[in-house]
Write a protein that holds these residues in place. Structure first.
Motif, short mmCIF file in Angstrom:
data_model
loop_
_atom_site.label_atom_id
_atom_site.label_comp_id
_atom_site.label_asym_id
_atom_site.label_seq_id
_atom_site.Cartn_x
_atom_site.Cartn_y
_atom_site.Cartn_z
N GLU A 66 -21.30 -7.53 25.92
CA GLU A 66 -21.96 -8.35 26.94
C GLU A 66 -23.01 -7.53 27.69
O GLU A 66 -22.81 -6.37 28.02
N GLY A 67 -24.15 -8.16 27.96
CA GLY A 67 -25.20 -7.52 28.75
C GLY A 67 -25.98 -6.46 27.99
O GLY A 67 -26.60 -5.59 28.61
N CYS A 68 -25.96 -6.51 26.67
CA CYS A 68 -26.64 -5.50 25.85
C CYS A 68 -27.83 -6.12 25.12
O CYS A 68 -27.82 -7.31 24.82
N PRO A 69 -28.83 -5.31 24.78
CA PRO A 69 -29.99 -5.85 24.08
C PRO A 69 -29.79 -6.01 22.58
O PRO A 69 -30.73 -6.29 21.85
N PHE A 70 -28.55 -5.83 22.11
CA PHE A 70 -28.25 -5.97 20.69
C PHE A 70 -26.83 -6.46 20.51
O PHE A 70 -26.00 -6.33 21.41
N ALA A 71 -26.56 -7.06 19.34
CA ALA A 71 -25.21 -7.53 19.02
C ALA A 71 -25.10 -7.63 17.51
O ALA A 71 -26.09 -7.91 16.82
N ALA A 72 -23.91 -7.41 17.00
CA ALA A 72 -23.66 -7.57 15.57
C ALA A 72 -23.64 -9.08 15.25
O ALA A 72 -23.49 -9.90 16.16
N PRO A 73 -23.78 -9.46 13.99
CA PRO A 73 -23.72 -10.88 13.64
C PRO A 73 -22.43 -11.52 14.15
O PRO A 73 -21.39 -10.85 14.27
N GLU A 74 -22.53 -12.81 14.46
CA GLU A 74 -21.39 -13.51 15.06
C GLU A 74 -20.14 -13.51 14.20
O GLU A 74 -19.03 -13.61 14.73
N ASP A 75 -20.28 -13.41 12.87
CA ASP A 75 -19.10 -13.44 12.01
C ASP A 75 -18.34 -12.11 12.00
O ASP A 75 -17.25 -12.00 11.45
N VAL A 76 -18.92 -11.08 12.65
CA VAL A 76 -18.23 -9.78 12.75
C VAL A 76 -17.30 -9.85 13.96
O VAL A 76 -17.75 -10.08 15.08
N THR A 77 -16.01 -9.66 13.70
CA THR A 77 -15.03 -9.76 14.78
C THR A 77 -14.23 -8.48 14.99
O THR A 77 -13.59 -8.32 16.02
N ALA A 78 -14.25 -7.59 14.01
CA ALA A 78 -13.47 -6.35 14.11
C ALA A 78 -14.12 -5.40 15.12
O ALA A 78 -15.33 -5.38 15.30
N GLU A 79 -13.28 -4.61 15.77
CA GLU A 79 -13.81 -3.58 16.65
C GLU A 79 -14.41 -2.47 15.81
O GLU A 79 -14.15 -2.35 14.61
N GLY A 80 -15.23 -1.66 16.46
CA GLY A 80 -15.88 -0.57 15.73
C GLY A 80 -16.65 0.32 16.69
O GLY A 80 -16.33 0.41 17.88
N THR A 81 -17.69 0.95 16.19
CA THR A 81 -18.49 1.87 17.00
C THR A 81 -19.97 1.51 16.88
O THR A 81 -20.44 1.08 15.82
N TRP A 82 -20.71 1.73 17.96
CA TRP A 82 -22.16 1.51 18.00
C TRP A 82 -22.89 2.83 17.94
O TRP A 82 -22.43 3.83 18.48
N SER A 83 -24.04 2.81 17.32
CA SER A 83 -24.95 3.96 17.30
C SER A 83 -26.36 3.41 17.49
O SER A 83 -26.81 2.56 16.71
N ILE A 84 -27.05 3.86 18.52
CA ILE A 84 -28.43 3.41 18.74
C ILE A 84 -29.35 4.34 17.98
O ILE A 84 -29.42 5.54 18.26
N GLU A 85 -30.03 3.79 16.99
CA GLU A 85 -30.93 4.57 16.14
C GLU A 85 -32.28 4.79 16.83
O GLU A 85 -32.86 5.86 16.73
N SER A 86 -32.80 3.76 17.45
CA SER A 86 -34.05 3.89 18.21
C SER A 86 -33.92 3.07 19.49
O SER A 86 -33.85 1.85 19.45
N PRO A 87 -33.84 3.76 20.63
CA PRO A 87 -33.69 3.04 21.90
C PRO A 87 -34.99 2.35 22.29
O PRO A 87 -36.07 2.75 21.86
N PRO A 88 -34.90 1.29 23.09
CA PRO A 88 -36.11 0.61 23.53
C PRO A 88 -36.87 1.46 24.55
O PRO A 88 -36.27 2.14 25.37
N VAL A 124 -21.01 -1.30 7.80
CA VAL A 124 -22.09 -0.99 8.74
C VAL A 124 -23.04 -2.17 8.82
O VAL A 124 -23.48 -2.71 7.81
N HIS A 125 -23.34 -2.59 10.04
CA HIS A 125 -24.27 -3.69 10.29
C HIS A 125 -25.46 -3.13 11.06
O HIS A 125 -25.31 -2.65 12.19
N ARG A 126 -26.64 -3.16 10.45
CA ARG A 126 -27.87 -2.69 11.10
C ARG A 126 -28.46 -3.88 11.87
O ARG A 126 -28.65 -4.96 11.31
N VAL A 127 -28.77 -3.66 13.13
CA VAL A 127 -29.25 -4.72 14.00
C VAL A 127 -30.59 -4.31 14.60
O VAL A 127 -30.73 -3.19 15.10
N GLU A 128 -31.56 -5.21 14.52
CA GLU A 128 -32.84 -4.97 15.17
C GLU A 128 -33.07 -6.09 16.17
O GLU A 128 -32.84 -7.26 15.88
N ALA A 129 -33.51 -5.72 17.35
CA ALA A 129 -33.73 -6.70 18.42
C ALA A 129 -34.88 -6.23 19.28
O ALA A 129 -35.23 -5.04 19.29
N ILE A 130 -35.47 -7.18 19.98
CA ILE A 130 -36.51 -6.84 20.93
C ILE A 130 -35.82 -6.60 22.27
O ILE A 130 -35.06 -7.46 22.74
#
Length: 164
Positions: A66-88, A124-130
């Motif tokens: 919540e409150g983040c500029p990125f999110a994994a696809p909605e069908d992903v429900t398992a917990e995991g870890t985030w890694s920011i490859e290129s910050p805004p 691994v789910h790669r996410v790109e967002a504005i």
């Protein structure tokens, strides 16, 4: 000329020149909207809050933090870890009417590694967002900043990178 009172060290009211027609009775609405500018201290506070929020996003274990500029696809429900490859990278602020500011940002690339269930391997789910951020100054002059979520498709990301 109208000058508004100083609220805090974070914002300064813009001076407005207003010509008021003579009116008998009450005004149907305010004759001028007060606009604010963030001071250097206000910009530092907004950027600090956004940086802290981005760190919380990266430390989150949920796929749609919540409150983040990125999110994994909605069908992903398992917990995991985030890694920011290129910050805004933030640009702005713009706005200021009614204490509302907007920061534009370059797109953010992040990866969410969902933990495997049972004997399954992780995914691994790669996410790109504005990246977009909003700042609101309350009536006491306190700054409140937050990220907004805006997904883009792979084709949109490629086009954005070429334009940037």
């Amino acid at each position: 000329m109208l000058d508004a009172q100083e609220l805090s060290s974070a914002v300064i009211a813009r001076t407005a020149r207003v010509t008021l027609p003579p009116v008998l009775g009450e005004w149907p609405s305010a004759p001028v909207a007060v606009a604010l500018d963030l001071t250097e201290a206000g910009e530092e506070e907004a950027r600090s809050q956004l940086h802290t929020a981005l760190e919380k996003c990266e430390n989150s274990v949920v796929p749609q933090p919540e409150g983040c500029p990125f999110a994994a696809p909605e069908d992903v429900t398992a917990e995991g870890t985030w890694s920011i490859e290129s910050p805004p990278l933030l640009t702005g602020p713009s706005g200021g009417k009614d204490g509302f500011f907007e920061y534009a940002a370059t797109f953010v690339t992040a990866e969410f590694t969902a933990a495997g269930t049972g004997t399954g391997s992780s995914t691994v789910h790669r996410v790109e967002a504005i990246g977009m951020a909003y700042v609101v100054v309350d009536r006491d002059g306190r700054v409140h900043a937050q990220w907004a979520l805006h997904h883009i498709s792979g084709a949109e990301a490629s086009a954005a990178q070429e334009d940037y």
